[in-house]
Design a protein around this motif. Structure first.
Motif, PDB file in Angstrom:
ATOM      1  N   ASN A 148       0.829  -1.206   0.000  1.00 54.08           N
ATOM      2  CA  ASN A 148       0.000   0.000   0.000  1.00 54.08           C
ATOM      3  C   ASN A 148       0.863   1.254   0.000  1.00 54.08           C
ATOM      4  N   THR A 149       1.889   1.269   0.824  1.00 53.57           N
ATOM      5  CA  THR A 149       2.792   2.419   0.882  1.00 53.57           C
ATOM      6  C   THR A 149       3.535   2.571  -0.434  1.00 53.57           C
ATOM      7  N   THR A 150       3.996   1.462  -0.983  1.00 51.37           N
ATOM      8  CA  THR A 150       4.735   1.501  -2.248  1.00 51.37           C
ATOM      9  C   THR A 150       3.844   2.003  -3.380  1.00 51.37           C
ATOM     10  N   ARG A 151       2.627   1.537  -3.432  1.00 46.96           N
ATOM     11  CA  ARG A 151       1.675   1.971  -4.467  1.00 46.96           C
ATOM     12  C   ARG A 151       1.481   3.487  -4.407  1.00 46.96           C
ATOM     13  N   ARG A 152       1.337   4.009  -3.196  1.00 46.86           N
ATOM     14  CA  ARG A 152       1.140   5.456  -3.027  1.00 46.86           C
ATOM     15  C   ARG A 152       2.365   6.235  -3.505  1.00 46.86           C
ATOM     16  N   MET A 153       3.539   5.670  -3.359  1.00 46.35           N
ATOM     17  CA  MET A 153       4.760   6.331  -3.819  1.00 46.35           C
ATOM     18  C   MET A 153       4.864   6.241  -5.352  1.00 46.35           C
ATOM     19  N   LEU A 154       4.645   5.061  -5.904  1.00 42.44           N
ATOM     20  CA  LEU A 154       4.780   4.875  -7.346  1.00 42.44           C
ATOM     21  C   LEU A 154       3.778   5.710  -8.135  1.00 42.44           C
ATOM     22  N   GLU A 155       2.562   5.842  -7.620  1.00 38.64           N
ATOM     23  CA  GLU A 155       1.538   6.578  -8.368  1.00 38.64           C
ATOM     24  C   GLU A 155       1.843   8.066  -8.465  1.00 38.64           C
ATOM     25  N   ARG A 156       2.808   8.561  -7.688  1.00 41.83           N
ATOM     26  CA  ARG A 156       3.187   9.982  -7.726  1.00 41.83           C
ATOM     27  C   ARG A 156       4.120  10.313  -8.887  1.00 41.83           C
ATOM     28  N   ILE A 157       4.680   9.308  -9.513  1.00 41.14           N
ATOM     29  CA  ILE A 157       5.688   9.552 -10.549  1.00 41.14           C
ATOM     30  C   ILE A 157       5.021  10.092 -11.807  1.00 41.14           C
ATOM     31  N   PRO A 158       5.387  11.294 -12.235  1.00 42.74           N
ATOM     32  CA  PRO A 158       4.841  11.815 -13.492  1.00 42.74           C
ATOM     33  C   PRO A 158       5.460  11.077 -14.691  1.00 42.74           C
ATOM     34  N   ASP A 159       4.650  10.818 -15.683  1.00 44.02           N
ATOM     35  CA  ASP A 159       5.149  10.128 -16.881  1.00 44.02           C
ATOM     36  C   ASP A 159       6.339  10.837 -17.503  1.00 44.02           C
ATOM     37  N   THR A 173      11.403  -5.368 -16.877  1.00 45.68           N
ATOM     38  CA  THR A 173      10.159  -5.284 -17.628  1.00 45.68           C
ATOM     39  C   THR A 173      10.037  -3.884 -18.219  1.00 45.68           C
ATOM     40  N   PRO A 174       9.783  -3.764 -19.511  1.00 47.75           N
ATOM     41  CA  PRO A 174       9.647  -2.424 -20.096  1.00 47.75           C
ATOM     42  C   PRO A 174       8.384  -1.722 -19.576  1.00 47.75           C
ATOM     43  N   ILE A 175       8.555  -0.493 -19.127  1.00 42.68           N
ATOM     44  CA  ILE A 175       7.408   0.323 -18.751  1.00 42.68           C
ATOM     45  C   ILE A 175       7.496   1.635 -19.523  1.00 42.68           C
ATOM     46  N   HIS A 176       6.344   2.168 -19.880  1.00 47.71           N
ATOM     47  CA  HIS A 176       6.296   3.386 -20.688  1.00 47.71           C
ATOM     48  C   HIS A 176       5.623   4.546 -19.967  1.00 47.71           C
ATOM     49  N   ASN A 177       4.932   4.223 -18.863  1.00 49.54           N
ATOM     50  CA  ASN A 177       4.235   5.265 -18.112  1.00 49.54           C
ATOM     51  C   ASN A 177       3.910   4.735 -16.721  1.00 49.54           C
ATOM     52  N   THR A 178       3.354   5.599 -15.904  1.00 50.39           N
ATOM     53  CA  THR A 178       3.045   5.233 -14.531  1.00 50.39           C
ATOM     54  C   THR A 178       1.973   4.144 -14.473  1.00 50.39           C
ATOM     55  N   ALA A 179       1.054   4.153 -15.389  1.00 53.38           N
ATOM     56  CA  ALA A 179       0.025   3.102 -15.419  1.00 53.38           C
ATOM     57  C   ALA A 179       0.666   1.730 -15.624  1.00 53.38           C
ATOM     58  N   ASP A 180       1.648   1.635 -16.536  1.00 57.56           N
ATOM     59  CA  ASP A 180       2.380   0.379 -16.739  1.00 57.56           C
ATOM     60  C   ASP A 180       3.072  -0.048 -15.450  1.00 57.56           C
ATOM     61  N   LEU A 181       3.656   0.915 -14.779  1.00 57.21           N
ATOM     62  CA  LEU A 181       4.391   0.656 -13.545  1.00 57.21           C
ATOM     63  C   LEU A 181       3.470   0.089 -12.467  1.00 57.21           C
ATOM     64  N   LEU A 182       2.310   0.706 -12.289  1.00 56.86           N
ATOM     65  CA  LEU A 182       1.358   0.232 -11.286  1.00 56.86           C
ATOM     66  C   LEU A 182       0.812  -1.149 -11.647  1.00 56.86           C
ATOM     67  N   ALA A 183       0.613  -1.400 -12.925  1.00 59.01           N
ATOM     68  CA  ALA A 183       0.164  -2.733 -13.357  1.00 59.01           C
ATOM     69  C   ALA A 183       1.242  -3.777 -13.071  1.00 59.01           C
ATOM     70  N   LEU A 184       2.500  -3.409 -13.276  1.00 60.58           N
ATOM     71  CA  LEU A 184       3.608  -4.323 -12.988  1.00 60.58           C
ATOM     72  C   LEU A 184       3.668  -4.631 -11.499  1.00 60.58           C
ATOM     73  N   GLN A 185       3.492  -3.624 -10.673  1.00 61.31           N
ATOM     74  CA  GLN A 185       3.496  -3.874  -9.236  1.00 61.31           C
ATOM     75  C   GLN A 185       2.372  -4.834  -8.847  1.00 61.31           C
ATOM     76  N   GLU A 186       1.179  -4.632  -9.393  1.00 63.73           N
ATOM     77  CA  GLU A 186       0.049  -5.510  -9.066  1.00 63.73           C
ATOM     78  C   GLU A 186       0.311  -6.940  -9.535  1.00 63.73           C
ATOM     79  N   GLN A 187       0.899  -7.092 -10.705  1.00 58.18           N
ATOM     80  CA  GLN A 187       1.235  -8.427 -11.208  1.00 58.18           C
ATOM     81  C   GLN A 187       2.239  -9.103 -10.274  1.00 58.18           C
ATOM     82  N   SER A 188       3.264  -8.373  -9.868  1.00 61.09           N
ATOM     83  CA  SER A 188       4.271  -8.923  -8.957  1.00 61.09           C
ATOM     84  C   SER A 188       3.654  -9.284  -7.612  1.00 61.09           C
TER      85      SER A 188
END
Length: 164
Positions: free
Chosen positions: A16-27, A74-89
């Motif tokens: 939960n804490t990590t998600r809140r940090m990752l979602e702050r990253i601007p594309d 894993t290639p990521i192109h934006n914050t949405a990709d990043l959050l999806a990767l975290q959820e998959q992991s």
């Protein structure tokens, strides 16, 4: 509470804490880096998002040899990709933990690069190390975001930007 139950609870709290940090990253800041020796935000955040998958790796294998399985982020192109990767992991980790027993945390696990052994620890210690790595790298990301004047969420209490 069993070790597996404690590890699951801790993983979910840190996620939960990590998600809140990752979602702050601007594309548009994914390729920013604070110093030439530092990772870019993309590299750092991808590593953070992938680290929960080490839980399943530890529980389902006897080790990892970078000589035969080199790391490919894993290639990521934006914050949405990043959050999806975290959820998959996280889903991989939750599944592995839900199927594990405390006894499965006891066998040894080896991290190596060919003949060079980086660590030889129990599977349970690898799970805890992956959590520690998430916290460590999340703190690095917090410094990067602070340097970019992006508000930092609280981790274990309030932050200067979020008094709770």
């Amino acid at each position: 509470m069993s070790m597996i139950e404690m590890l699951t609870k801790e993983m979910e709290q840190e996620a939960n804490t990590t998600r809140r940090m990752l979602e702050r990253i601007p594309d548009d800041k994914l390729d920013w880096q604070p110093h030439p020796k530092s990772m870019t935000i993309r590299q750092l955040a991808t590593h953070i998002a992938e680290l929960p998958s080490w839980v399943a790796l530890a529980l389902n294998t006897d080790g990892l040899d970078f000589a035969t399985a080199p790391y490919e982020p894993t290639p990521i192109h934006n914050t949405a990709d990043l959050l999806a990767l975290q959820e998959q992991s996280l889903n991989e980790a939750k599944t592995a933990l839900s199927q594990a027993t405390d006894e499965q945390l006891e066998p040894m696990w080896t991290l190596r690069n060919g003949d060079e052994i980086y660590s030889h620890t129990t599977k349970g210690e690898v799970v805890r190390m992956s959590y520690s790595q998430i916290v460590h790298h999340r703190a690095q990301l917090g410094v990067d975001l602070r340097l970019l004047d992006i508000p930092i969420p609280g981790s274990y209490g309030p932050s200067a930007d979020e008094p709770f």
